[in-house]
Design a protein around this motif. Structure first.
Motif, PDB file in Angstrom:
ATOM      1  N   THR A 117      13.112 112.496 102.413  1.00 17.54           N
ATOM      2  CA  THR A 117      13.121 111.296 101.564  1.00 17.54           C
ATOM      3  C   THR A 117      12.603 110.058 102.280  1.00 17.54           C
ATOM      4  O   THR A 117      12.396 109.025 101.648  1.00 17.54           O
ATOM      5  N   LYS A 118      12.380 110.127 103.576  1.00 22.49           N
ATOM      6  CA  LYS A 118      11.907 108.967 104.328  1.00 22.49           C
ATOM      7  C   LYS A 118      10.665 109.332 105.141  1.00 22.49           C
ATOM      8  O   LYS A 118      10.406 110.512 105.417  1.00 22.49           O
ATOM      9  N   GLN A 119       9.919 108.332 105.520  1.00 22.91           N
ATOM     10  CA  GLN A 119       8.700 108.532 106.297  1.00 22.91           C
ATOM     11  C   GLN A 119       9.021 109.059 107.694  1.00 22.91           C
ATOM     12  O   GLN A 119       9.942 108.569 108.355  1.00 22.91           O
ATOM     13  N   ILE A 120       8.267 110.047 108.131  1.00 27.00           N
ATOM     14  CA  ILE A 120       8.376 110.563 109.498  1.00 27.00           C
ATOM     15  C   ILE A 120       7.228 109.950 110.296  1.00 27.00           C
ATOM     16  O   ILE A 120       6.055 110.164 109.982  1.00 27.00           O
ATOM     17  N   THR A 121       7.570 109.174 111.318  1.00 29.35           N
ATOM     18  CA  THR A 121       6.586 108.379 112.048  1.00 29.35           C
ATOM     19  C   THR A 121       6.444 108.857 113.480  1.00 29.35           C
ATOM     20  O   THR A 121       7.445 109.113 114.164  1.00 29.35           O
ATOM     21  N   ALA A 122       5.202 108.937 113.951  1.00 27.46           N
ATOM     22  CA  ALA A 122       4.939 109.347 115.333  1.00 27.46           C
ATOM     23  C   ALA A 122       5.356 108.249 116.296  1.00 27.46           C
ATOM     24  O   ALA A 122       5.226 107.052 115.997  1.00 27.46           O
ATOM     25  N   ARG A 123       5.861 108.648 117.440  1.00 27.21           N
ATOM     26  CA  ARG A 123       6.196 107.671 118.468  1.00 27.21           C
ATOM     27  C   ARG A 123       4.918 107.103 119.081  1.00 27.21           C
ATOM     28  O   ARG A 123       3.847 107.713 118.997  1.00 27.21           O
ATOM     29  N   ALA A 124       5.044 105.966 119.682  1.00 26.96           N
ATOM     30  CA  ALA A 124       3.888 105.314 120.311  1.00 26.96           C
ATOM     31  C   ALA A 124       3.390 106.138 121.502  1.00 26.96           C
ATOM     32  O   ALA A 124       4.155 106.809 122.186  1.00 26.96           O
ATOM     33  N   LYS A 125       2.076 106.099 121.713  1.00 29.76           N
ATOM     34  CA  LYS A 125       1.435 106.725 122.863  1.00 29.76           C
ATOM     35  C   LYS A 125       1.663 108.236 122.933  1.00 29.76           C
ATOM     36  O   LYS A 125       1.842 108.802 124.011  1.00 29.76           O
ATOM     37  N   SER A 126       1.641 108.866 121.788  1.00 29.15           N
ATOM     38  CA  SER A 126       1.715 110.324 121.747  1.00 29.15           C
ATOM     39  C   SER A 126       0.342 110.860 121.384  1.00 29.15           C
ATOM     40  O   SER A 126      -0.156 110.627 120.275  1.00 29.15           O
ATOM     41  N   ALA A 127      -0.272 111.555 122.312  1.00 27.38           N
ATOM     42  CA  ALA A 127      -1.666 111.983 122.138  1.00 27.38           C
ATOM     43  C   ALA A 127      -1.843 112.950 120.974  1.00 27.38           C
ATOM     44  O   ALA A 127      -2.890 112.994 120.340  1.00 27.38           O
ATOM     45  N   TYR A 128      -0.833 113.749 120.702  1.00 25.67           N
ATOM     46  CA  TYR A 128      -0.955 114.764 119.653  1.00 25.67           C
ATOM     47  C   TYR A 128       0.171 114.665 118.636  1.00 25.67           C
ATOM     48  O   TYR A 128       0.370 115.568 117.831  1.00 25.67           O
ATOM     49  N   GLY A 129       0.919 113.564 118.641  1.00 21.64           N
ATOM     50  CA  GLY A 129       2.100 113.437 117.801  1.00 21.64           C
ATOM     51  C   GLY A 129       1.844 113.604 116.324  1.00 21.64           C
ATOM     52  O   GLY A 129       2.565 114.335 115.627  1.00 21.64           O
ATOM     53  N   GLN A 130       0.804 112.945 115.797  1.00 19.01           N
ATOM     54  CA  GLN A 130       0.568 113.002 114.356  1.00 19.01           C
ATOM     55  C   GLN A 130       0.123 114.383 113.912  1.00 19.01           C
ATOM     56  O   GLN A 130       0.507 114.858 112.842  1.00 19.01           O
ATOM     57  N   ASP A 131      -0.687 115.074 114.717  1.00 21.48           N
ATOM     58  CA  ASP A 131      -1.090 116.439 114.380  1.00 21.48           C
ATOM     59  C   ASP A 131       0.126 117.351 114.319  1.00 21.48           C
ATOM     60  O   ASP A 131       0.259 118.182 113.406  1.00 21.48           O
ATOM     61  N   LEU A 132       1.005 117.202 115.291  1.00 20.20           N
ATOM     62  CA  LEU A 132       2.211 118.019 115.336  1.00 20.20           C
ATOM     63  C   LEU A 132       3.097 117.725 114.132  1.00 20.20           C
ATOM     64  O   LEU A 132       3.606 118.643 113.472  1.00 20.20           O
ATOM     65  N   ILE A 133       3.256 116.447 113.815  1.00 17.67           N
ATOM     66  CA  ILE A 133       4.093 116.050 112.683  1.00 17.67           C
ATOM     67  C   ILE A 133       3.531 116.583 111.369  1.00 17.67           C
ATOM     68  O   ILE A 133       4.256 117.170 110.548  1.00 17.67           O
ATOM     69  N   ASP A 134       2.244 116.382 111.144  1.00 18.62           N
ATOM     70  CA  ASP A 134       1.637 116.775 109.867  1.00 18.62           C
ATOM     71  C   ASP A 134       1.845 118.258 109.582  1.00 18.62           C
ATOM     72  O   ASP A 134       2.237 118.652 108.475  1.00 18.62           O
ATOM     73  N   LYS A 135       1.585 119.094 110.570  1.00 23.62           N
ATOM     74  CA  LYS A 135       1.696 120.536 110.359  1.00 23.62           C
ATOM     75  C   LYS A 135       3.150 120.992 110.300  1.00 23.62           C
ATOM     76  O   LYS A 135       3.525 121.839 109.481  1.00 23.62           O
ATOM     77  N   MET A 136       4.002 120.434 111.163  1.00 26.91           N
ATOM     78  CA  MET A 136       5.385 120.889 111.225  1.00 26.91           C
ATOM     79  C   MET A 136       6.217 120.403 110.038  1.00 26.91           C
ATOM     80  O   MET A 136       7.103 121.107 109.567  1.00 26.91           O
ATOM     81  N   VAL A 137       5.957 119.201 109.540  1.00 21.20           N
ATOM     82  CA  VAL A 137       6.703 118.724 108.375  1.00 21.20           C
ATOM     83  C   VAL A 137       6.378 119.580 107.154  1.00 21.20           C
ATOM     84  O   VAL A 137       7.274 119.940 106.375  1.00 21.20           O
ATOM     85  N   LEU A 138       5.109 119.930 106.969  1.00 20.38           N
ATOM     86  CA  LEU A 138       4.746 120.821 105.871  1.00 20.38           C
ATOM     87  C   LEU A 138       5.427 122.173 106.031  1.00 20.38           C
ATOM     88  O   LEU A 138       5.960 122.736 105.060  1.00 20.38           O
ATOM     89  N   LEU A 139       5.436 122.703 107.251  1.00 17.11           N
ATOM     90  CA  LEU A 139       6.092 123.983 107.509  1.00 17.11           C
ATOM     91  C   LEU A 139       7.573 123.891 107.179  1.00 17.11           C
ATOM     92  O   LEU A 139       8.142 124.792 106.551  1.00 17.11           O
ATOM     93  N   ILE A 140       8.231 122.811 107.603  1.00 17.47           N
ATOM     94  CA  ILE A 140       9.662 122.643 107.347  1.00 17.47           C
ATOM     95  C   ILE A 140       9.944 122.649 105.846  1.00 17.47           C
ATOM     96  O   ILE A 140      10.859 123.325 105.365  1.00 17.47           O
ATOM     97  N   LYS A 141       9.161 121.884 105.092  1.00 13.50           N
ATOM     98  CA  LYS A 141       9.357 121.829 103.640  1.00 13.50           C
ATOM     99  C   LYS A 141       9.265 123.221 103.027  1.00 13.50           C
ATOM    100  O   LYS A 141      10.080 123.606 102.178  1.00 13.50           O
ATOM    101  N   GLU A 142       8.265 123.988 103.467  1.00 15.16           N
ATOM    102  CA  GLU A 142       8.073 125.318 102.896  1.00 15.16           C
ATOM    103  C   GLU A 142       9.185 126.276 103.309  1.00 15.16           C
ATOM    104  O   GLU A 142       9.677 127.055 102.486  1.00 15.16           O
ATOM    105  N   GLU A 143       9.605 126.219 104.565  1.00 16.80           N
ATOM    106  CA  GLU A 143      10.648 127.131 105.024  1.00 16.80           C
ATOM    107  C   GLU A 143      11.987 126.820 104.351  1.00 16.80           C
ATOM    108  O   GLU A 143      12.743 127.738 103.992  1.00 16.80           O
ATOM    109  N   LEU A 144      12.300 125.556 104.166  1.00 12.87           N
ATOM    110  CA  LEU A 144      13.547 125.206 103.485  1.00 12.87           C
ATOM    111  C   LEU A 144      13.492 125.601 102.013  1.00 12.87           C
ATOM    112  O   LEU A 144      14.514 126.010 101.432  1.00 12.87           O
ATOM    113  N   HIS A 145      12.322 125.498 101.408  1.00 13.06           N
ATOM    114  CA  HIS A 145      12.164 125.975 100.035  1.00 13.06           C
ATOM    115  C   HIS A 145      12.347 127.487  99.975  1.00 13.06           C
ATOM    116  O   HIS A 145      13.013 128.009  99.060  1.00 13.06           O
TER     117      HIS A 145
END
Length: 278
Positions: A117-145
């Motif tokens: 229900t809330k935005q998941i935001t990458a921490r500062a100075k994370s070289a791959y944070g957003q890529d990791l977040i984008d793929k893992m959040v989608l995976l989490i949604k699907e696995e919980l479903h």
């Protein structure tokens, strides 16, 4: 290492379920069979198809969906998100963990909870944070479903939820992780790829032997599970400064040994069932 999915023909594979044929595109499974170093032994399929083993299979499948989501959540909490998002992730999981581990709540209280229900935001100075977040959040949604869908199937079949112990499978894989970064993260991602790929392969193996509703459900999971393993591999190579081919092969050998070796504990990812003498 080439992580792209090869272009296979559009031939369709038919899984016969109670006399009906369910078609699925073989392109979903061809890369899986190339990636895994062995197929599921027929002895496991034979035991899994027995009606008396369905309750333990579904209970373990239910927990496997939660653990898959948890693994993704732990990764992004540790490596990618800011503190507020870390708390958001914990709150997202609390109803599921309360149900699974404390038996708080039920199928009705969990309905509609698979979306954050809330935005998941990458921490500062994370070289791959957003890529990791984008793929893992989608995976989490699907696995919980998927967790909720398995719970619905159990409810429809009158199978109660009871806590069961975890199999040796994931724990044994994680025992071989390198203890320093970024290799630790890369190893975790490779292991995630194998768990998702094996799940996909077993859904396809089991589907023809189950009742129509459950068989169709397992076939419906193939596309997301196939994508999950590819996402894990792509992230592992993105984060690693070295080619990961050798490391992928290393874990593939360990995974195949677990699948092909005798196992007293029958679960969704267990090895060859041991026939007890009576």
């Amino acid at each position: 290492m080439d992580l792209s999915v090869e272009r296979y023909g559009v031939a369709m594979n038919e899984a016969g379920i109670n006399g009906a044929a369910i078609k699925f595109d073989t392109r979903l499974l061809s890369p899986i069979y190339q990636f895994l170093q062995c197929e599921t032994p027929e002895q496991w399929v034979e035991k899994a198809r027995q009606p008396e083993n369905l309750p333990v299979l579904l209970r373990d499948h239910l927990l496997c969906e939660l653990k898959a989501a948890q693994s993704a959540m732990f990764l992004i909490r540790k490596y990618a998100v800011d503190p507020e998002s870390a708390d958001t992730l914990l709150a997202w999981f609390q109803p599921y963990e309360d149900f699974a581990y404390k038996k708080i709540g039920d199928i009705h209280s969990l309905k509609g909870k698979s979306q954050v229900t809330k935005q998941i935001t990458a921490r500062a100075k994370s070289a791959y944070g957003q890529d990791l977040i984008d793929k893992m959040v989608l995976l989490i949604k699907e696995e919980l479903h998927h967790f909720y869908q398995v719970l619905e199937i159990m409810d429809a079949k009158g199978i109660s939820y009871d806590s069961i112990s975890a199999s040796r499978y994931a724990k044994s894989l994680f025992q071989h992780i390198t203890n320093h970064e970024p290799y630790t993260l890369v190893d975790k991602l490779i292991i995630g790829a194998y768990i998702e790929a094996r799940s996909c392969e077993r859904f396809a193996k089991l589907a023809p032997h189950l009742d129509e509703d459950l068989g169709k459900f397992y076939i419906s999971l193939l596309r997301s599970e196939a994508r999950h393993y590819q996402d894990y591999l792509a992230l592992a190579q993105l984060i690693s400064k070295e080619d990961i081919t050798a490391r992928v092969s290393y874990f593939g050998k360990i995974e195949a040994e677990l699948i092909q070796s005798p196992d007293h504990d029958f679960k969704f990812h267990s090895g060859i069932p041991i026939i007890e003498n009576r």
